[in-house]
Design an enzyme around this catalytic site. Structure first.
Site, PDB file in Angstrom:
ATOM      1  N   ASP A  33       0.597  -0.999   0.112  1.00 56.31           N
ATOM      2  CA  ASP A  33       0.526  -0.051   0.102  1.00 56.31           C
ATOM      3  C   ASP A  33       0.851   1.002   0.394  1.00 56.31           C
ATOM      4  OD1 ASP A  33      -3.107   0.902   0.947  1.00 56.31           O
ATOM      5  OD2 ASP A  33      -1.794   2.133   0.753  1.00 56.31           O
ATOM      6  N   LEU A  35      -0.285   4.451   0.559  1.00 55.98           N
ATOM      7  CA  LEU A  35      -0.459   4.929   2.383  1.00 55.98           C
ATOM      8  C   LEU A  35      -0.807   6.462   1.407  1.00 55.98           C
ATOM      9  CD1 LEU A  35       1.621   3.941   5.470  1.00 55.98           C
ATOM     10  CD2 LEU A  35      -0.433   2.981   4.955  1.00 55.98           C
ATOM     11  N   ASP A  68       4.125   1.675  -4.231  1.00 57.40           N
ATOM     12  CA  ASP A  68       3.234   2.173  -5.087  1.00 57.40           C
ATOM     13  C   ASP A  68       3.245   1.120  -6.105  1.00 57.40           C
ATOM     14  OD1 ASP A  68       2.251   3.062  -7.348  1.00 57.40           O
ATOM     15  OD2 ASP A  68       3.126   5.224  -7.304  1.00 57.40           O
ATOM     16  N   ASP A 133     -18.732  -0.709 -10.446  1.00 56.54           N
ATOM     17  CA  ASP A 133     -20.271  -0.874 -11.664  1.00 56.54           C
ATOM     18  C   ASP A 133     -20.117   0.363 -11.532  1.00 56.54           C
ATOM     19  OD1 ASP A 133     -20.969   0.812  -9.498  1.00 56.54           O
ATOM     20  OD2 ASP A 133     -23.018  -0.181  -8.720  1.00 56.54           O
ATOM     21  N   LYS A 163     -11.199   3.311 -14.377  1.00 57.69           N
ATOM     22  CA  LYS A 163     -11.795   1.284 -13.523  1.00 57.69           C
ATOM     23  C   LYS A 163     -12.539   1.411 -14.921  1.00 57.69           C
ATOM     24  CE  LYS A 163     -11.575   0.127  -9.992  1.00 57.69           C
ATOM     25  NZ  LYS A 163     -10.741  -0.231  -9.018  1.00 57.69           N
ATOM     26  N   ASN A 188     -21.812   0.068  -3.669  1.00 54.68           N
ATOM     27  CA  ASN A 188     -21.215   1.037  -2.824  1.00 54.68           C
ATOM     28  C   ASN A 188     -21.426   0.847  -1.640  1.00 54.68           C
ATOM     29  OD1 ASN A 188     -22.509   2.995  -5.104  1.00 54.68           O
ATOM     30  ND2 ASN A 188     -21.969   4.638  -3.681  1.00 54.68           N
ATOM     31  N   ILE A 200     -21.932   8.751   3.228  1.00 50.54           N
ATOM     32  CA  ILE A 200     -22.830   8.019   4.168  1.00 50.54           C
ATOM     33  C   ILE A 200     -21.206   7.842   5.341  1.00 50.54           C
ATOM     34  CG2 ILE A 200     -23.512   6.072   4.952  1.00 50.54           C
ATOM     35  CD1 ILE A 200     -25.796   7.544   2.872  1.00 50.54           C
ATOM     36  N   ARG A 223     -28.260   4.811  -5.900  1.00 50.34           N
ATOM     37  CA  ARG A 223     -26.400   3.788  -5.427  1.00 50.34           C
ATOM     38  C   ARG A 223     -27.815   2.986  -5.075  1.00 50.34           C
ATOM     39  NH1 ARG A 223     -26.251   7.531  -8.538  1.00 50.34           N
ATOM     40  NH2 ARG A 223     -23.860   8.007  -8.672  1.00 50.34           N
ATOM     41  N   GLY A 286     -20.956  15.851 -13.736  1.00 50.35           N
ATOM     42  CA  GLY A 286     -21.717  15.117 -14.676  1.00 50.35           C
ATOM     43  C   GLY A 286     -22.196  13.942 -13.306  1.00 50.35           C
ATOM     44  N   HIS A 287     -22.449  14.091 -12.659  1.00 49.12           N
ATOM     45  CA  HIS A 287     -23.433  13.604 -11.623  1.00 49.12           C
ATOM     46  C   HIS A 287     -24.324  12.178 -12.323  1.00 49.12           C
ATOM     47  CE1 HIS A 287     -25.116  13.400  -6.780  1.00 49.12           C
ATOM     48  NE2 HIS A 287     -24.957  12.493  -7.673  1.00 49.12           N
TER      49      HIS A 287
HETATM   50  P1  NAD Z   1      -9.895   3.237  -0.313  1.00 51.25           P
HETATM   51  O1  NAD Z   1      -9.279   4.250  -1.466  1.00 51.25           O
HETATM   52  O2  NAD Z   1     -10.767   3.232   0.716  1.00 51.25           O
HETATM   53  O3  NAD Z   1      -8.482   2.964  -0.240  1.00 51.25           O
HETATM   54  C1  NAD Z   1      -7.149   2.586  -1.481  1.00 51.25           C
HETATM   55  C2  NAD Z   1      -6.630   2.126  -0.928  1.00 51.25           C
HETATM   56  O4  NAD Z   1      -5.589   1.916  -1.742  1.00 51.25           O
HETATM   57  C3  NAD Z   1      -5.295   3.223  -0.012  1.00 51.25           C
HETATM   58  O5  NAD Z   1      -5.048   2.443   2.029  1.00 51.25           O
HETATM   59  C4  NAD Z   1      -4.768   4.062  -0.523  1.00 51.25           C
HETATM   60  O6  NAD Z   1      -3.436   3.852   0.649  1.00 51.25           O
HETATM   61  C5  NAD Z   1      -4.131   2.297  -1.711  1.00 51.25           C
HETATM   62  N1  NAD Z   1      -3.064   3.254  -2.634  1.00 51.25           N
HETATM   63  C6  NAD Z   1      -3.743   4.122  -3.688  1.00 51.25           C
HETATM   64  N2  NAD Z   1      -3.096   4.302  -4.899  1.00 51.25           N
HETATM   65  C7  NAD Z   1      -2.204   2.963  -4.015  1.00 51.25           C
HETATM   66  C8  NAD Z   1      -1.045   2.833  -5.666  1.00 51.25           C
HETATM   67  N3  NAD Z   1      -0.378   3.419  -5.900  1.00 51.25           N
HETATM   68  N4  NAD Z   1      -0.074   1.957  -4.295  1.00 51.25           N
HETATM   69  C9  NAD Z   1      -0.275   1.542  -3.659  1.00 51.25           C
HETATM   70  N5  NAD Z   1      -1.685   1.519  -2.698  1.00 51.25           N
HETATM   71  C10 NAD Z   1      -2.249   2.448  -3.054  1.00 51.25           C
HETATM   72  O7  NAD Z   1     -10.277   2.325  -1.027  1.00 51.25           O
HETATM   73  P2  NAD Z   1     -12.497   1.397  -1.029  1.00 51.25           P
HETATM   74  O8  NAD Z   1     -13.263   2.235  -0.508  1.00 51.25           O
HETATM   75  O9  NAD Z   1     -11.122   0.171  -0.007  1.00 51.25           O
HETATM   76  O10 NAD Z   1     -11.748   0.428  -2.005  1.00 51.25           O
HETATM   77  C11 NAD Z   1     -10.872  -0.492  -2.403  1.00 51.25           C
HETATM   78  C12 NAD Z   1     -11.476  -1.268  -4.162  1.00 51.25           C
HETATM   79  O11 NAD Z   1     -12.245  -1.425  -4.397  1.00 51.25           O
HETATM   80  C13 NAD Z   1     -11.294   0.014  -5.296  1.00 51.25           C
HETATM   81  O12 NAD Z   1     -10.259  -0.594  -6.244  1.00 51.25           O
HETATM   82  C14 NAD Z   1     -12.413   0.190  -5.675  1.00 51.25           C
HETATM   83  O13 NAD Z   1     -12.422   1.095  -6.793  1.00 51.25           O
HETATM   84  C15 NAD Z   1     -13.720  -0.261  -5.031  1.00 51.25           C
HETATM   85  N6  NAD Z   1     -14.072  -0.248  -5.108  1.00 51.25           N
HETATM   86  C16 NAD Z   1     -15.299   0.234  -3.867  1.00 51.25           C
HETATM   87  C17 NAD Z   1     -16.597   0.695  -3.185  1.00 51.25           C
HETATM   88  C18 NAD Z   1     -16.596   1.393  -2.434  1.00 51.25           C
HETATM   89  O14 NAD Z   1     -17.610   2.055  -2.093  1.00 51.25           O
HETATM   90  N7  NAD Z   1     -16.055   2.288  -1.441  1.00 51.25           N
HETATM   91  C19 NAD Z   1     -17.245   0.555  -4.726  1.00 51.25           C
HETATM   92  C20 NAD Z   1     -16.979  -0.609  -5.452  1.00 51.25           C
HETATM   93  C21 NAD Z   1     -15.874  -0.795  -5.646  1.00 51.25           C
HETATM   94  O1  DAU Z   2     -21.034   1.998  -7.363  1.00 47.87           O
HETATM   95  C1  DAU Z   2     -19.427   2.225  -6.590  1.00 47.87           C
HETATM   96  C2  DAU Z   2     -18.681   2.974  -5.879  1.00 47.87           C
HETATM   97  O2  DAU Z   2     -19.240   3.754  -5.023  1.00 47.87           O
HETATM   98  C3  DAU Z   2     -17.071   2.729  -5.943  1.00 47.87           C
HETATM   99  O3  DAU Z   2     -16.751   2.562  -7.406  1.00 47.87           O
HETATM  100  C4  DAU Z   2     -16.681   4.106  -5.654  1.00 47.87           C
HETATM  101  O4  DAU Z   2     -14.941   4.165  -5.493  1.00 47.87           O
HETATM  102  C5  DAU Z   2     -17.286   5.186  -4.309  1.00 47.87           C
HETATM  103  O5  DAU Z   2     -16.515   6.279  -3.566  1.00 47.87           O
HETATM  104  C6  DAU Z   2     -18.573   4.366  -4.607  1.00 47.87           C
HETATM  105  O6  DAU Z   2     -18.966   5.927  -5.486  1.00 47.87           O
HETATM  106  P1  DAU Z   2     -20.317   6.985  -5.093  1.00 47.87           P
HETATM  107  O7  DAU Z   2     -20.089   8.670  -5.881  1.00 47.87           O
HETATM  108  O8  DAU Z   2     -21.519   6.492  -5.869  1.00 47.87           O
HETATM  109  O9  DAU Z   2     -20.448   7.530  -4.021  1.00 47.87           O
HETATM  110  P2  DAU Z   2     -20.242   8.525  -3.251  1.00 47.87           P
HETATM  111  O10 DAU Z   2     -20.693   8.322  -1.413  1.00 47.87           O
HETATM  112  O11 DAU Z   2     -18.786   9.794  -3.108  1.00 47.87           O
HETATM  113  O12 DAU Z   2     -21.589   9.645  -3.408  1.00 47.87           O
HETATM  114  C7  DAU Z   2     -22.533   8.830  -3.063  1.00 47.87           C
HETATM  115  C8  DAU Z   2     -23.207   9.621  -4.187  1.00 47.87           C
HETATM  116  O13 DAU Z   2     -24.029  10.445  -3.200  1.00 47.87           O
HETATM  117  C9  DAU Z   2     -23.638  10.046  -5.040  1.00 47.87           C
HETATM  118  O14 DAU Z   2     -25.340  10.138  -5.616  1.00 47.87           O
HETATM  119  C10 DAU Z   2     -22.972  11.109  -5.143  1.00 47.87           C
HETATM  120  C11 DAU Z   2     -23.720  11.531  -3.568  1.00 47.87           C
HETATM  121  N1  DAU Z   2     -23.261  12.438  -2.487  1.00 47.87           N
HETATM  122  C12 DAU Z   2     -21.966  12.474  -1.967  1.00 47.87           C
HETATM  123  C13 DAU Z   2     -20.650  12.987  -1.630  1.00 47.87           C
HETATM  124  C14 DAU Z   2     -19.607  13.007  -1.183  1.00 47.87           C
HETATM  125  C15 DAU Z   2     -23.673  13.255  -2.079  1.00 47.87           C
HETATM  126  O15 DAU Z   2     -25.014  14.128  -2.282  1.00 47.87           O
HETATM  127  N2  DAU Z   2     -23.161  14.777  -1.202  1.00 47.87           N
HETATM  128  C16 DAU Z   2     -21.954  14.109  -0.965  1.00 47.87           C
HETATM  129  O16 DAU Z   2     -21.475  15.077   0.354  1.00 47.87           O
END
Ligand code: NAD
Ligand code: DAU
Length: 348
Positions: A33, A35, A68, A133, A163, A188, A200, A223, A286-287
């Site tokens: 990682d 970090l 990295d 997704d 992605k 999500n 959230i 979502r 672009g939401h």
């Molecule tokens: P996060 O942002 O919480 O964590 C990402 C981690 O990757 C961090 O620890 C960061 O330090 C590390 N990282 C970033 N760049 C790096 C690099 N160049 N080399 C090594 N480490 C690096 O992300 P998350 O929410 O835990 O998401 C993890 C994976 O799941 C991602 O690939 C994301 O696209 C995917 N995903 C997330 C969600 C979600 O809702 N959070 C949903 C679907 C898919």
């Molecule tokens: O669908 C999976 C994805 O979900 C993951 O691949 C991403 O890593 C993860 O970040 C998440 O993306 P979203 O853009 O859907 O998540 P986010 O929590 O940023 O936003 C969720 C919804 O809430 C989205 O419609 C934008 C809205 N939002 C978000 C924030 C941060 C708000 O209304 N206010 C806010 O402050």
């Protein structure tokens, strides 16, 4: 079995490491990682050398490497030592991809290619890629469409475009070199260790701080919210039973699909707070309007059933943030976080 987990100090990766060690005490894990702001070793305190845990000492079964995924020399050295690579590492927040797209391409696209090349060159290592997704685009609110794993890729944000590119590279390594890959595209996630920039986690922590919840636009976007436990259990199942070359959707039980505003109202109810804690702010450029997945493939082919309803997921997540105040206050008190918050929300 020896795993290379990338991005294991982030939200989902750290939950996966906890799960793997609980379920398979004999495995070994290297966590690579970089970090970034999102990587947090507090998520993995249990496994630190100082903790004196079962995985500490000479026969250390957990090793953290700061580095990295785009560093080919380092990645080659690590991939050589393991049986399986699970790639969580990514820049993951859509709003940050609008502020600074370049790092999304470097990590999500180039970094994934470096990992794939190392897996290919070091004896075709089993490779699981964690994706989203969002690569499938956006569905209009009046449509009942649900994506399947065969739907065309139509990413619209800088994050989802990066992605999508990474998913295509994973598929290309399978078709070209026969690399044994699988991909999961997930909804999500919610749960422990979610960085408080996502909707959230930001909402819960703002509310606990006495602040308001910023809702983009009118809050009509939809979502699919999944507890992180359902995600990591599904990844483990795909590693065990998934067919190489295949993609699997991971999403919540087919029931509750409120829009963002309705979701925040549910949250306020759980936290016994009034609706005037909602603040409508300028929309995200672009939401994407709506995501919806047909998750029957993983259910039928691998027997996966997600465990938690939306209400349970929200309640469990609120409880975690209520009992782990120190964890998120440390992040929210950092200069990095404050800068980001000001840049993102001050003028909205
Ligand atoms: P996060 O942002 O919480 O964590 C990402 C981690 O990757 C961090 O620890 C960061 O330090 C590390 N990282 C970033 N760049 C790096 C690099 N160049 N080399 C090594 N480490 C690096 O992300 P998350 O929410 O835990 O998401 C993890 C994976 O799941 C991602 O690939 C994301 O696209 C995917 N995903 C997330 C969600 C979600 O809702 N959070 C949903 C679907 C898919
Ligand atoms: O669908 C999976 C994805 O979900 C993951 O691949 C991403 O890593 C993860 O970040 C998440 O993306 P979203 O853009 O859907 O998540 P986010 O929590 O940023 O936003 C969720 C919804 O809430 C989205 O419609 C934008 C809205 N939002 C978000 C924030 C941060 C708000 O209304 N206010 C806010 O402050």
């Amino acid at each position: 079995m020896k795993y290379l987990i990338t991005g294991g100090a982030g939200f989902i990766g750290s939950n996966f490491i906890h799960y793997l060690f609980d379920k398979y005490p004999e495995i070994e894990i290297i966590n690579l990682d970089k970090l970034t702001y999102a990587g947090n070793l507090d998520n993995l305190k249990k496994f630190s050398a100082e903790s004196g845990s079962a995985s500490g000492g000479e026969n250390y079964r957990y090793k953290f490497v700061k580095g990295d995924i785009a560093d080919a020399e380092l990645v080659n050295k690590l991939v050589r030592q393991v049986d399986v690579v699970v790639n969580f590492a990514a820049e993951s927040h859509v709003d940050r991809s609008i502020l600074d797209p370049a790092v999304f391409i470097k990590t999500n696209v180039l970094g994934t290619q470096v990992l794939l090349e190392a897996a290919h060159k070091n004896g075709k290592k089993r490779f699981h890629h964690v994706s989203t997704d969002e690569v499938y685009g956006s569905i209009s609110l009046d449509s009942d469409e649900k994506w399947t794993e065969e739907s065309p890729y139509q990413p619209r944000s800088l994050y989802s475009a990066s992605k999508a590119a990474s998913d295509h590279l994973v598929r290309a390594y399978f078709h070209t070199f026969g690399l044994p890959v699988t991909i999961s595209n997930c909804a999500n996630n919610l749960g422990p260790y979610m960085y408080p920039e996502k909707f959230i986690s930001l909402a819960i922590t703002n509310l606990l701080e006495g602040k308001k919840v910023p809702v983009y636009g009118e809050g009509k976007q939809v979502r699919e919210w999944l507890h992180v436990e359902d995600h990591y259990v599904a990844i483990d199942l795909i590693l065990e039973k998934g067919k190489v070359g295949e993609t699997y959707f991971v999403g919540p039980p087919d029931e509750d699909r409120p829009n963002n505003l309705e979701t925040i109202k549910k949250l306020l109810k759980i936290m016994n707070l009034p609706e005037d804690r909602i603040e409508f702010v300028k929309d995200r450029p672009g939401h994407d309007v709506k995501y919806a997945m047909n998750t029957s493939k993983i259910r039928k082919e691998l027997g996966f059933t997600p465990k938690y309803s939306l209400d349970e997921t929200l309640k469990k997540t609120v409880e975690w943030y209520q009992t782990n105040i120190e964890w998120w206050q440390k992040i929210k008190g950092s200069p990095e976080y404050k800068n980001y918050y000001d840049q993102q929300y001050a003028k909205r």
